[in-house]
Write an enzyme that holds these catalytic residues in place. Structure first.
Site, mmCIF file in Angstrom:
data_model
loop_
_atom_site.group_PDB
_atom_site.id
_atom_site.type_symbol
_atom_site.label_atom_id
_atom_site.label_comp_id
_atom_site.label_asym_id
_atom_site.label_seq_id
_atom_site.Cartn_x
_atom_site.Cartn_y
_atom_site.Cartn_z
ATOM 1 C CG HIS A 212 -54.651 -64.278 -46.774
ATOM 2 N ND1 HIS A 212 -54.372 -63.070 -46.583
ATOM 3 C CD2 HIS A 212 -53.478 -64.697 -46.948
ATOM 4 C CE1 HIS A 212 -53.366 -62.455 -46.770
ATOM 5 N NE2 HIS A 212 -52.601 -63.478 -47.058
ATOM 6 C CD GLU B 260 -33.966 -61.962 -24.405
ATOM 7 O OE1 GLU B 260 -32.928 -61.698 -23.755
ATOM 8 O OE2 GLU B 260 -34.409 -62.447 -25.097
ATOM 9 C CG HIS C 48 -23.909 -57.973 -23.865
ATOM 10 N ND1 HIS C 48 -23.570 -58.711 -24.931
ATOM 11 C CD2 HIS C 48 -24.608 -58.515 -22.838
ATOM 12 C CE1 HIS C 48 -24.014 -59.789 -24.414
ATOM 13 N NE2 HIS C 48 -24.528 -59.928 -23.245
#
Length: 689
Positions: free
Chosen positions: A35, A425, A487
């Site tokens: 790149h 999270e 869950h």
């Protein structure tokens, strides 16, 4: 090699930037991969930061009070490789010529531990800026803990280069919002605002008002400035450094592939070589007359940071010597912590934690057993820095020794060691990686196991970087109960076990949990996962069980003769392998089978990865050849076939909403079903025989 030329007194910033552009396009062209656009577009920004602000020492990339630099847009790796080479790090031109080649120090994306001077492994966009938030958080916490009046031992900045992709990734929102809330004023991010990504102009799909977004986070926003005006970028960084209570974002407008007549400002400059003809035209446009990988002596002289770096470190060494003279215990503690060495009494603390668990033999959830162990470890190890993603009361990651991290009136840390990450999270996991990379802390953080899906890529990066980061994942199975299948973790433990370099622990009682914590803290080159139950678990480790057996990841927990029947049983005819909450199920099944005259061995395997690292002799002693093996775990069955099992009592569907005891019975996690499974396996073995 270098061409000789008369030295100049004033650095030629244009030539310094063009040297980066030339090295980037030459290395990418030689590799036929890479790149070039970002390094070419950010070259002037790099001159402003690395020449005029960054405090670093090429001769010692690890001195404690250096500024940290993170290339969050890691695809532009030739930018940092060029900078490291030019400023004097141990990265010779031959390594740039070997860009993206096997065993070189210049891999496709920057990797910590491979290239001297690289602070973190970047590539997955957004994680670099998030690691940087962790680096800056660690700096703030260490400054609070160790700095004293007249003795500023910890005082450095964290600088980040990032692009549009980093800002589009959702993790940047999680991390940058926290950076603002935490008033990380030593964090300075420079946004390469070039408006181009792989798919072209970003305007159709990226229309955020970035300045307002970061102002809303509580950041100090500088710019936009002309990213090709070294003096303007220099002034913007200088202004950012004056911020007392906010992190800073410098918005720099640039042209991707700057200097390329036909590729600048196009997506083609982003991720493919320019081509020999375009490189020739670019050299002409830049006035760069040198052959590939050839730089004039005056450019090397302008970039050389070895003398300045040595002076930076020497001045800090003098500070440290004065500090250690006045505060010898603190000086020794700082040196220990930054070296990542555990305190001398760690083994005693760990032993007492395990012995205490063994003596009490409590029936508690392993999440509670984790907190009990943490009480001992956090009291003895000030480097443990905990937290939770808005689930502290459920994860039980807080202790008496870890009050909540909050800010004083002046924006400084209160020294609290429990971080409230909020419902973030992924951000938490990548921030913990940054904390670990900085040094001085061992981070741990909690959430429900099912939400490890959000954290997974950062967990993988921790394993790739060999970081001591500890993930506390509670509510580890259908034992969660009424919250239902959204869950209830089914595949998560097995999927985490598949990550190379990650230790996954699923302990079955308080002693195994204390050992799991001991091993996670002691292992300085691996991240660890602790998968913990919501429901209470019976104490399982028998009297006299050697703790060393537990540390091996899998061990013989119970033999037929251990269960106290009057009738003496023969040697086992089968082996039950269980983890976590299913260990007690295996023990109950063993007792039922014994009454029926079928002797079986119970093996507890709290960590398969640790067990797999044991020698062949030990593994054979635990899992003897010729005995049928039955695995028991309230999760997907596929993982266990690697151990040569004949059957798995597992769960290959999603769960249901109901109380835990109802669910275990519904899905066949009962002593009767395990015993019946063993009988079927033994019956088949007899028929086969």
């Amino acid at each position: 090699m270098a061409e000789t030329s008369a030295a100049v007194a004033t650095p030629n910033t244009t030539q310094m930037a063009n040297a980066i552009r030339a090295l980037a396009m030459d290395a990418v062209q030689q590799a036929n991969s890479g790149h070039p656009g970002a390094p070419m577009g950010m070259a002037d920004i790099a001159v402003a930061l690395w020449k005029r602000h960054l405090r670093h020492n090429p001769a010692n990339p690890h001195w404690p009070d250096r500024d940290r630099f993170v290339l969050s847009n890691g695809h532009g790796s030739m930018l940092i490789y060029a900078l490291l080479h030019l400023t004097g790090y141990d990265l010779p031109i031959e390594q740039l010529k070997a860009f993206r080649q096997l065993h070189s120090k210049t891999p496709g994306h920057p990797e910590v531990g491979i290239t001297p001077g690289v602070e973190t492994t970047t590539g997955p966009l957004g994680q670099g800026i998030t690691n940087a938030v962790g680096l800056a958080l660690a700096e703030k916490q260490l400054a609070k803990e160790f700095n004293r009046d007249g003795h500023t031992l910890v005082d450095h900045h964290t600088y980040v280069f990032m692009g549009d992709g980093c800002l589009m990734e959702g993790i940047s929102h999680e991390a940058c919002a926290l950076a603002g809330a935490w008033k990380l004023n030593k964090l300075i991010a420079i946004y390469d605002d070039n408006g181009i990504s792989i798919d072209g102009q970003v305007a159709p799909w990226f229309i955020d008002d970035t300045a307002k977004r970061f102002e809303a986070y509580g950041w100090n926003v500088v710019g936009p400035v002309d990213g090709h005006d070294v003096d303007a970028v220099d002034a913007a960084i200088a202004l950012a450094k004056t911020s007392k209570d906010k992190p800073s974002l410098v918005i720099a407008k640039t042209h991707i592939g700057k200097g390329s007549p036909n590729r600048a400002n196009t997506s083609k400059a982003h991720g493919e070589p320019l081509g020999t003809e375009e490189i020739k035209l670019t050299r002409e446009a830049l006035g760069w007359t040198h052959e590939p990988f050839v730089l004039p002596a005056e450019v090397y002289a302008d970039w050389d940071a070895k003398a300045a770096g040595a002076a930076f470190e020497s001045a800090w060494d003098d500070k440290f010597d004065a500090y250690a003279t006045q505060f010898p215990e603190l000086g020794a503690e700082f040196a220990r912590r930054m070296a990542g060495v555990l305190p001398p009494n760690f083994a005693d603390v760990a032993a007492q934690a395990v012995i205490g668990a063994h003596d009490k033999a409590e029936t508690v959830a392993s999440r509670k057993a984790s907190q009990i162990a943490l009480e001992a470890f956090t009291a003895a190890l000030p480097e443990l820095l905990g937290g939770s993603a808005d689930l502290t009361g459920s994860n039980l990651t807080n202790t008496k020794s870890t009050p909540a991290f909050r800010l004083e009136a002046d924006g400084s840390s209160n020294g609290g060691r429990h971080i409230n990450y909020g419902v973030r999270e992924f951000g938490m996991a990548a921030i913990m990686n940054g904390v670990a990379l900085h040094g001085g802390f061992i981070p741990y953080g909690g959430t429900f196991l099912t939400f490890s899906d959000y954290s997974r890529n950062a967990i993988r990066m921790a394993a790739l970087m060999k970081l001591r980061v500890i993930h506390v994942f509670t509510h580890d199975s259908i034992g969660l109960g009424e919250d239902g299948p959204t869950h209830q973790s089914v595949e998560h433990v097995s999927s985490l076990r598949l990550i190379p370099g990650l230790d996954v622990w699923r302990p079955g009682d308080t002693a195994e949990t204390a050992v799991a914590w001991t091993m996670a803290i002691a292992n300085g080159s691996r991240p660890s996962v602790l998968a913990l139950s919501r429901q209470n678990l019976n104490y399982a480790v028998k009297s006299g069980q050697a703790v060393d057996d537990i540390t091996k990841g899998g061990y013989v927990l119970s033999e037929p003769a251990d269960i106290g029947l009057k009738k003496k049983l023969k040697k086992p005819v089968a082996v039950l392998i269980a983890t976590g909450s299913e260990v007690q199920l295996a023990i109950a099944a063993q007792q039922q089978l014994a009454v029926a005259g079928i002797p079986v061995r119970v093996v507890s395997m709290p960590s398969t990865s640790v067990f797999d690292r044991q020698d062949a002799k030990y593994k054979k002693s635990v899992l003897p050849e010729g005995l049928p093996r039955i695995a028991i775990e309230a999760g997907v069955s596929a993982y266990w076939w690697k151990y040569g099992v004949s059957a798995v009592v597992g769960l290959d569907t999603y769960g249901e909403s109901a109380p835990a005891n109802v669910l275990f019975k519904h899905f066949g996690f009962t002593p009767e079903n395990v015993a019946d499974t063993v009988k079927v396996v033994l019956g088949k073995a007899r028929l086969k025989g």
